[in-house]
Design a protein around this motif. Structure first.
Motif, PDB file in Angstrom:
ATOM      1  N   SER A  62     -26.357 126.021 -60.091  1.00 47.02           N
ATOM      2  CA  SER A  62     -27.030 126.416 -58.847  1.00 47.02           C
ATOM      3  C   SER A  62     -27.280 127.922 -58.818  1.00 47.02           C
ATOM      4  CB  SER A  62     -26.186 126.021 -57.633  1.00 47.02           C
ATOM      5  OG  SER A  62     -26.045 124.625 -57.560  1.00 47.02           O
ATOM      6  N   ASN A 127     -27.416 117.704 -57.324  1.00 48.52           N
ATOM      7  CA  ASN A 127     -27.607 118.303 -55.995  1.00 48.52           C
ATOM      8  C   ASN A 127     -27.886 117.222 -54.952  1.00 48.52           C
ATOM      9  OD1 ASN A 127     -27.784 120.710 -54.338  1.00 48.52           O
ATOM     10  ND2 ASN A 127     -29.945 120.184 -54.146  1.00 48.52           N
ATOM     11  N   ARG A 128     -28.694 116.248 -55.318  1.00 46.00           N
ATOM     12  CA  ARG A 128     -28.996 115.151 -54.384  1.00 46.00           C
ATOM     13  C   ARG A 128     -27.713 114.418 -54.003  1.00 46.00           C
ATOM     14  NH1 ARG A 128     -29.276 110.047 -54.423  1.00 46.00           N
ATOM     15  NH2 ARG A 128     -29.008 109.771 -56.655  1.00 46.00           N
ATOM     16  N   ALA A 130     -24.600 115.547 -54.323  1.00 50.08           N
ATOM     17  CA  ALA A 130     -23.669 116.471 -53.661  1.00 50.08           C
ATOM     18  C   ALA A 130     -24.017 116.635 -52.183  1.00 50.08           C
ATOM     19  CB  ALA A 130     -23.681 117.822 -54.366  1.00 50.08           C
ATOM     20  N   ARG A 131     -25.306 116.680 -51.864  1.00 53.47           N
ATOM     21  CA  ARG A 131     -25.703 116.791 -50.455  1.00 53.47           C
ATOM     22  C   ARG A 131     -25.330 115.512 -49.698  1.00 53.47           C
ATOM     23  NH1 ARG A 131     -26.047 120.974 -52.654  1.00 53.47           N
ATOM     24  NH2 ARG A 131     -23.955 120.777 -51.854  1.00 53.47           N
ATOM     25  N   ASP A 134     -21.720 115.855 -49.007  1.00 53.66           N
ATOM     26  CA  ASP A 134     -21.521 116.784 -47.890  1.00 53.66           C
ATOM     27  C   ASP A 134     -21.708 116.068 -46.558  1.00 53.66           C
ATOM     28  OD1 ASP A 134     -21.155 118.823 -49.717  1.00 53.66           O
ATOM     29  OD2 ASP A 134     -23.148 119.705 -49.414  1.00 53.66           O
ATOM     30  N   GLU A 135     -22.753 115.264 -46.472  1.00 54.82           N
ATOM     31  CA  GLU A 135     -23.007 114.509 -45.237  1.00 54.82           C
ATOM     32  C   GLU A 135     -21.847 113.576 -44.917  1.00 54.82           C
ATOM     33  OE1 GLU A 135     -25.496 114.501 -42.846  1.00 54.82           O
ATOM     34  OE2 GLU A 135     -26.059 116.378 -43.838  1.00 54.82           O
ATOM     35  N   ARG A 146     -21.788 121.857 -37.970  1.00 54.28           N
ATOM     36  CA  ARG A 146     -21.609 121.839 -39.430  1.00 54.28           C
ATOM     37  C   ARG A 146     -21.850 123.197 -40.094  1.00 54.28           C
ATOM     38  NH1 ARG A 146     -23.924 115.776 -40.813  1.00 54.28           N
ATOM     39  NH2 ARG A 146     -22.451 114.737 -39.403  1.00 54.28           N
TER      40      ARG A 146
END
Length: 169
Positions: A62, A127-128, A130-131, A134-135, A146
């Protein structure tokens, strides 16, 4: 102590084990809470994001995307890794074909990191996921809070890093 009862009426969980609550002094300690959060995060990362690409590797990919002409040492600071750990992480990612390391034009000892096509693809997919993680991790938190939670966690990280660098408490 918390005890659970099995389906056959016996006490304990699987194989009759007793589940104990952590001592109150541990629950009150911020380090204990941080360790539990981190252990849970690693388990969730391995299960739902990527069991091969680690969180630090993801952070480095990243950072390379965000700072394409930066050298390895500068990027280490950006992702909170010491330089020896960063070198090891980069060697492993280079062997996997995710990044290239080339001599910096200003200093042949410094290494400029670049994403390969494979690295960019791995970063996009990771990344997809990981997001999505996170949600799920913040699912019980109101959406408007948040960003503040993430900011608080990062502020705590910076404070704890400063404490770790002190000669004495």
């Amino acid at each position: 102590m918390t005890r659970s009862t099995s389906a056959n009426g016996g006490q304990g969980g699987p194989r009759g084990r007793v589940r104990m609550s952590p001592p109150p002094d541990l629950v009150a300690a911020p380090g204990y809470g941080a360790r539990r959060l981190y252990q849970a995060y690693l388990a969730a990362w391995n299960r739902h994001v990527d069991a091969v690409l680690t969180g630090p590797q993801f952070a480095v990919l990243s950072a390379i995307r965000a700072h394409p002409d930066a050298d390895q040492t500068a990027l280490a600071g950006a992702v909170a890794l010491d330089t020896s750990t960063m070198a090891d992480v980069c060697r492993r990612m280079e062997r996997r074909g995710l990044i290239t390391r080339t001599a910096a034009p200003h200093d042949a000892r410094a290494k400029v990191l670049t994403l390969t096509e494979e690295g960019a693809a791995a970063l996009a997919e990771t990344n997809r996921r990981a997001r999505a993680l996170d949600e799920a991790l913040l699912d019980g938190c109101p959406p408007e809070q948040r960003p503040q939670i993430a900011s608080l966690l990062n502020d705590l990280g910076q404070q704890w890093e400063r404490v770790a660098e002190r000669d004495a408490l």
